[in-house]
Write a protein that holds these residues in place. Structure first.
Motif, PDB file in Angstrom:
ATOM      1  N   ILE A  90     -23.675  54.089 -26.072  1.00  0.00           N
ATOM      2  CA  ILE A  90     -22.812  53.953 -27.254  1.00  0.00           C
ATOM      3  C   ILE A  90     -23.245  52.759 -28.103  1.00  0.00           C
ATOM      4  O   ILE A  90     -23.131  52.748 -29.309  1.00  0.00           O
ATOM      5  N   ASN A  91     -23.777  51.748 -27.445  1.00  0.00           N
ATOM      6  CA  ASN A  91     -24.215  50.560 -28.179  1.00  0.00           C
ATOM      7  C   ASN A  91     -25.652  50.754 -28.655  1.00  0.00           C
ATOM      8  O   ASN A  91     -26.607  50.400 -27.986  1.00  0.00           O
ATOM      9  N   SER A  92     -25.809  51.329 -29.879  1.00  0.00           N
ATOM     10  CA  SER A  92     -27.163  51.623 -30.353  1.00  0.00           C
ATOM     11  C   SER A  92     -27.959  50.340 -30.596  1.00  0.00           C
ATOM     12  O   SER A  92     -29.171  50.332 -30.597  1.00  0.00           O
ATOM     13  N   TRP A  93     -27.245  49.226 -30.767  1.00  0.00           N
ATOM     14  CA  TRP A  93     -27.942  47.964 -31.007  1.00  0.00           C
ATOM     15  C   TRP A  93     -28.796  47.571 -29.794  1.00  0.00           C
ATOM     16  O   TRP A  93     -29.884  47.004 -29.918  1.00  0.00           O
ATOM     17  N   GLY A  94     -28.279  47.875 -28.595  1.00  0.00           N
ATOM     18  CA  GLY A  94     -28.960  47.452 -27.365  1.00  0.00           C
ATOM     19  C   GLY A  94     -30.246  48.201 -27.097  1.00  0.00           C
ATOM     20  O   GLY A  94     -31.073  47.774 -26.292  1.00  0.00           O
ATOM     21  N   LYS A  95     -30.438  49.337 -27.829  1.00  0.00           N
ATOM     22  CA  LYS A  95     -31.611  50.161 -27.570  1.00  0.00           C
ATOM     23  C   LYS A  95     -32.883  49.437 -28.040  1.00  0.00           C
ATOM     24  O   LYS A  95     -33.019  49.095 -29.209  1.00  0.00           O
ATOM     25  N   GLY A  96     -33.776  49.202 -27.132  1.00  0.00           N
ATOM     26  CA  GLY A  96     -35.043  48.572 -27.511  1.00  0.00           C
ATOM     27  C   GLY A  96     -34.914  47.092 -27.829  1.00  0.00           C
ATOM     28  O   GLY A  96     -35.818  46.491 -28.373  1.00  0.00           O
ATOM     29  N   ARG A  97     -33.744  46.498 -27.560  1.00  0.00           N
ATOM     30  CA  ARG A  97     -33.594  45.066 -27.839  1.00  0.00           C
ATOM     31  C   ARG A  97     -33.188  44.320 -26.577  1.00  0.00           C
ATOM     32  O   ARG A  97     -32.468  44.845 -25.735  1.00  0.00           O
ATOM     33  N   ASN A  98     -33.600  43.075 -26.476  1.00  0.00           N
ATOM     34  CA  ASN A  98     -33.155  42.214 -25.404  1.00  0.00           C
ATOM     35  C   ASN A  98     -32.271  41.121 -25.974  1.00  0.00           C
ATOM     36  O   ASN A  98     -32.476  40.652 -27.092  1.00  0.00           O
ATOM     37  N   LEU A  99     -31.280  40.703 -25.202  1.00  0.00           N
ATOM     38  CA  LEU A  99     -30.448  39.592 -25.645  1.00  0.00           C
ATOM     39  C   LEU A  99     -31.170  38.284 -25.361  1.00  0.00           C
ATOM     40  O   LEU A  99     -31.915  38.182 -24.382  1.00  0.00           O
ATOM     41  N   PRO A 100     -30.951  37.284 -26.207  1.00  0.00           N
ATOM     42  CA  PRO A 100     -31.584  35.986 -25.942  1.00  0.00           C
ATOM     43  C   PRO A 100     -30.907  35.283 -24.760  1.00  0.00           C
ATOM     44  O   PRO A 100     -29.775  35.606 -24.408  1.00  0.00           O
ATOM     45  N   GLU A 101     -31.615  34.342 -24.188  1.00  0.00           N
ATOM     46  CA  GLU A 101     -31.017  33.482 -23.152  1.00  0.00           C
ATOM     47  C   GLU A 101     -29.920  32.652 -23.817  1.00  0.00           C
ATOM     48  O   GLU A 101     -30.104  32.123 -24.914  1.00  0.00           O
ATOM     49  N   THR A 102     -28.794  32.523 -23.161  1.00  0.00           N
ATOM     50  CA  THR A 102     -27.726  31.757 -23.807  1.00  0.00           C
ATOM     51  C   THR A 102     -27.823  30.287 -23.411  1.00  0.00           C
ATOM     52  O   THR A 102     -28.055  29.958 -22.253  1.00  0.00           O
ATOM     53  N   PRO A 103     -27.648  29.369 -24.405  1.00  0.00           N
ATOM     54  CA  PRO A 103     -27.711  27.933 -24.101  1.00  0.00           C
ATOM     55  C   PRO A 103     -26.436  27.472 -23.371  1.00  0.00           C
ATOM     56  O   PRO A 103     -25.418  28.163 -23.399  1.00  0.00           O
ATOM     57  N   GLN A 104     -26.508  26.295 -22.769  1.00  0.00           N
ATOM     58  CA  GLN A 104     -25.363  25.741 -22.031  1.00  0.00           C
ATOM     59  C   GLN A 104     -24.210  25.383 -22.969  1.00  0.00           C
ATOM     60  O   GLN A 104     -23.061  25.604 -22.660  1.00  0.00           O
ATOM     61  N   GLU A 105     -24.578  24.808 -24.118  1.00  0.00           N
ATOM     62  CA  GLU A 105     -23.517  24.368 -25.022  1.00  0.00           C
ATOM     63  C   GLU A 105     -23.789  24.920 -26.422  1.00  0.00           C
ATOM     64  O   GLU A 105     -24.912  25.316 -26.727  1.00  0.00           O
ATOM     65  N   SER A 106     -22.747  24.904 -27.232  1.00  0.00           N
ATOM     66  CA  SER A 106     -22.924  25.403 -28.599  1.00  0.00           C
ATOM     67  C   SER A 106     -23.654  24.351 -29.434  1.00  0.00           C
ATOM     68  O   SER A 106     -23.685  23.173 -29.064  1.00  0.00           O
ATOM     69  N   PHE A 107     -24.190  24.785 -30.581  1.00  0.00           N
ATOM     70  CA  PHE A 107     -24.877  23.862 -31.481  1.00  0.00           C
ATOM     71  C   PHE A 107     -23.908  22.777 -31.967  1.00  0.00           C
ATOM     72  O   PHE A 107     -24.266  21.607 -32.076  1.00  0.00           O
ATOM     73  N   LYS A 108     -22.670  23.194 -32.195  1.00  0.00           N
ATOM     74  CA  LYS A 108     -21.640  22.260 -32.680  1.00  0.00           C
ATOM     75  C   LYS A 108     -21.432  21.121 -31.674  1.00  0.00           C
ATOM     76  O   LYS A 108     -21.385  19.944 -32.058  1.00  0.00           O
ATOM     77  N   ASP A 109     -21.324  21.486 -30.381  1.00  0.00           N
ATOM     78  CA  ASP A 109     -21.146  20.461 -29.339  1.00  0.00           C
ATOM     79  C   ASP A 109     -22.365  19.546 -29.262  1.00  0.00           C
ATOM     80  O   ASP A 109     -22.241  18.332 -29.135  1.00  0.00           O
ATOM     81  N   TRP A 110     -23.526  20.180 -29.341  1.00  0.00           N
ATOM     82  CA  TRP A 110     -24.771  19.414 -29.273  1.00  0.00           C
ATOM     83  C   TRP A 110     -24.836  18.408 -30.423  1.00  0.00           C
ATOM     84  O   TRP A 110     -25.175  17.246 -30.276  1.00  0.00           O
ATOM     85  N   TYR A 111     -24.453  18.854 -31.621  1.00  0.00           N
ATOM     86  CA  TYR A 111     -24.504  18.024 -32.824  1.00  0.00           C
ATOM     87  C   TYR A 111     -23.557  16.843 -32.688  1.00  0.00           C
ATOM     88  O   TYR A 111     -23.891  15.708 -33.027  1.00  0.00           O
ATOM     89  N   LYS A 112     -22.357  17.113 -32.154  1.00  0.00           N
ATOM     90  CA  LYS A 112     -21.353  16.060 -31.964  1.00  0.00           C
ATOM     91  C   LYS A 112     -21.911  14.930 -31.092  1.00  0.00           C
ATOM     92  O   LYS A 112     -21.743  13.760 -31.348  1.00  0.00           O
TER      93      LYS A 112
END
Lengths: 452, 186
Positions: A426-448
């Motif tokens: 059902i999720n046509s987006w997932g076809k032929g695509r890989n999800l990126p590795e997720t970082p530990q913290e958000s960019f906002k937290d990192w920036y702070k």
């Protein structure tokens, strides 16, 4: 079949898909190298674009001028509003000549009109004489590329085909050997045909002449031996003056195959004594495209194929995945004008990276028109498969709190979510695509932490 | 209404502002014309030679069916021009004169007056074009200036032997037309 479905079929043979991608990139690379040897390359593109703009702004009067001058030179002019009328005109000329076998050189227009099956149904043998076209004709396939019709086939497949059709040695895959066999086979056809059909690269209003470009010389072999030459020309192929050919002939082959010019560039102005030239001017949806202001520019196309060779989608999905006579980026803006429903997935078969517009010798804004078609199609045909997730995303991006929450939620969820959910049918987006590795913290937290 | 009228009507009914028709600057190529021309022809897989080299080549050449339409090389002609070009089916070598060559791409211009049958440069197995060294132009822009408004029923730029790359992009010389092109600069 939609483009993603057909592309899926093509991608089943991964090794071949990779080879297809690399072969076309090789041609794109040749085009880059040779265009860099012309210091005025960008000026030429701009001139070509402006000349075509001018022609489209006065197309009616140029067509009349072309007709007048061609008739003065003894060329017989016919007009066809659509494919059916075009095919009928060709048939009637053949019947007048009592001709039952013709030779034809590469013409995308006759492909567009489905001339071959029509003539065959009426008892006429049609022989395509461009080597690539003859190969796909033997396989009952249309060309998969407008300049390189058999680019999707490997020499092993052609060797087997020629063994069956032309009795060549089994297993001999040498391109020179196979080409020579085709030469002998086609010579017989050239020598016996009474009528030859060609496409037209350029029609010159000022002189009433038309120009046909080939590397193989097959168009010339056909027409100079035949009694009657039928030339099929889309009405958008007109240019004003003979000297304008200088601009277009410098751009065409360099953009198409990376060579400085095609080996044979023939200018037909009047028939030889005792012979006939018929030229059919074909509309078949072109005036309708002219009326669509946003898509008018697509009529500038000189059919070099550069946009296909550079397109990351075309290279990885093959010409047949488009299901239209002209595939690739330019086909994806021409075809919806002919049948918006049938070709509704084509404008979405693009990364919108703009590479097609960058290589186009007549500066058609292809990627912008692809984007325009997406909007038209979405308006007309409603929501497409990806829409639910897009709406969800839009809601999330609109609210800062939702964005923040979804961010931290997703970082943990993506690690633990079962793959079956992401790569669900059902999720046509997932076809032929890989999800990126997720970082530990958000960019906002990192920036702070780091920029305060 | 005829299709002609309905197509023209359809175009006329579309509101369009007239756009300008630009003129092309006189773009020139950079370098010595003879050198550029030879380099371009060789890249197109043609061979360039002078008169002596050509005469030596002709002595070694085994062709028996030769047609020459070049005044300088009439002595090599052994085939009488037939009325029907189909009879040239087994022609081994044609020697023709070119009007001028284009340095940027090696293309040589021939018209009806250089072609007693339009089929000759295509049906012959091998082709020789004789060209005067001084008849070279820079680019296709100068080429069309040179052609001017002269009327010829047929004209062709030939830039090399017949070739194809339709099988896996492998270059093969000699598809349907001449299997080789030799250009003799005199």
């Amino acid at each position: 079949m939609s483009h993603p479905q057909a592309a899926g079929e093509f991608l089943k043979d991964q090794a071949k898909a990779k080879w297809h991608d690399e072969t076309l990139w090789f041609v794109r690379d040749k085009r880059d190298r040779i265009s860099k040897t012309i210091p005025e390359w960008e000026d030429l593109r701009e001139l070509a674009s402006q000349i075509k703009d001018h022609v489209l702004s006065k197309l009616d009067s140029y067509l009349e001028e072309f007709e007048r001058n061609a008739q003065k030179n003894g060329i017989k002019i016919h007009w066809a509003k659509d494919a059916e009328e075009h095919n009928q005109i060709v048939l009637s000329i053949l019947q007048e000549q009592n001709c039952t076998a013709i030779v034809k050189s590469k013409s995308i227009l006759t492909e567009e009109c489905h001339l071959n099956p029509f003539l065959e149904k009426n008892g006429i043998e049609v022989v395509d004489t461009d080597l690539g076209e003859r190969i796909v004709q033997f396989l009952n396939q249309p060309p998969s590329h407008i300049v390189l019709p058999a680019i999707h086939l490997k020499k092993g497949e052609i060797s087997e085909l020629f063994h069956e059709k032309l009795q060549t040695e089994k297993g001999n895959e040498d391109p020179a050997y196979l080409t020579h066999a085709a030469r002998l086979h086609l010579r017989e056809k050239f020598l016996s045909a009474k009528v030859a059909i060609t496409g037209v690269n350029f029609g010159v209003a000022e002189t009433g002449e038309f120009v046909v470009c080939t590397n193989e010389g097959n168009a010339d072999m056909g027409v100079h031996l035949a009694q009657v030459h039928i030339a099929c020309m889309g009405i958008e192929k007109i240019i004003p003056r003979r000297k304008d050919l200088g601009v277009f002939l410098r751009l065409l082959a360099r953009s198409a195959t990376g060579q400085p010019v095609t080996n044979y560039n023939s200018h037909f102005r009047s028939p030889s004594a005792g012979k006939e030239i018929h030229l059919i001017l074909v509309d078949n949806g072109r005036t309708a495209q002219l009326a669509r202001e946003k898509f008018r520019n697509s009529l500038k196309c000189i059919r070099c194929g550069a946009c296909m060779n550079t397109c990351p989608i075309y290279r990885r999905s093959g010409g047949y995945s488009y299901g239209s006579t002209v595939p690739g980026p330019i086909g994806s803006i021409l075809s919806p004008g002919l049948d918006m429903k049938k070709y509704s997935t084509l404008p979405f078969a693009s990364t919108l990276c703009g590479s097609c517009s960058d290589v186009c010798p007549v500066k058609i804004n292809i990627h912008e028109q692809l984007y325009e078609w997406r909007q038209e199609i979405t308006k007309t045909h409603g929501e497409l498969g990806k829409n639910l997730s897009m709406k969800l995303a839009s809601g999330i991006f609109k609210s800062p709190l939702a964005y923040k929450l979804s961010g931290s939620l997703m970082r943990s969820a993506l690690k633990t979510l079962p793959k079956s959910l992401i790569y669900h049918p059902i999720n046509s987006w997932g076809k032929g695509r890989n999800l990126p590795e997720t970082p530990q913290e958000s960019f906002k937290d990192w920036y702070k932490k780091n920029r305060k | 209404m005829s299709s002609r009228e309905s197509i023209l009507q359809a175009i006329r009914s579309i509101p369009r502002a007239e756009k300008i028709l630009p003129d092309t600057p006189d773009f020139k190529s950079q370098g010595e014309l003879g050198v550029l021309f030879t380099k371009a022809l060789e890249a197109n897989k043609a061979e360039v030679m002078d008169r002596t080299q050509f005469e030596e080549w002709m002595e070694k050449n085994q062709s028996t069916r030769v047609f020459s339409y070049s005044e300088d090389f009439q002595k090599y002609s052994s085939v009488i021009l037939p009325e029907d070009p189909h009879e040239l089916e087994n022609l081994q070598l044609a020697i023709l004169e070119g009007q001028f060559g284009v340095a940027e791409n090696g293309a040589i211009w021939l018209e009806d007056k250089e072609l007693p049958h339009r089929a000759i440069p295509f049906i012959t197995e091998h082709l020789v074009i004789v060209l005067n060294k001084t008849n070279l132009v820079d680019t296709m822009h100068q080429a069309y200036q040179q052609i001017g408004a002269n009327h010829s029923g047929f004209g062709v730029f030939i830039a090399g032997p017949s070739k194809t790359a339709d099988i896996e992009q492998s270059l093969v010389i000699g598809a349907h037309g001449a299997k080789s092109l030799r250009v003799v600069m005199i």
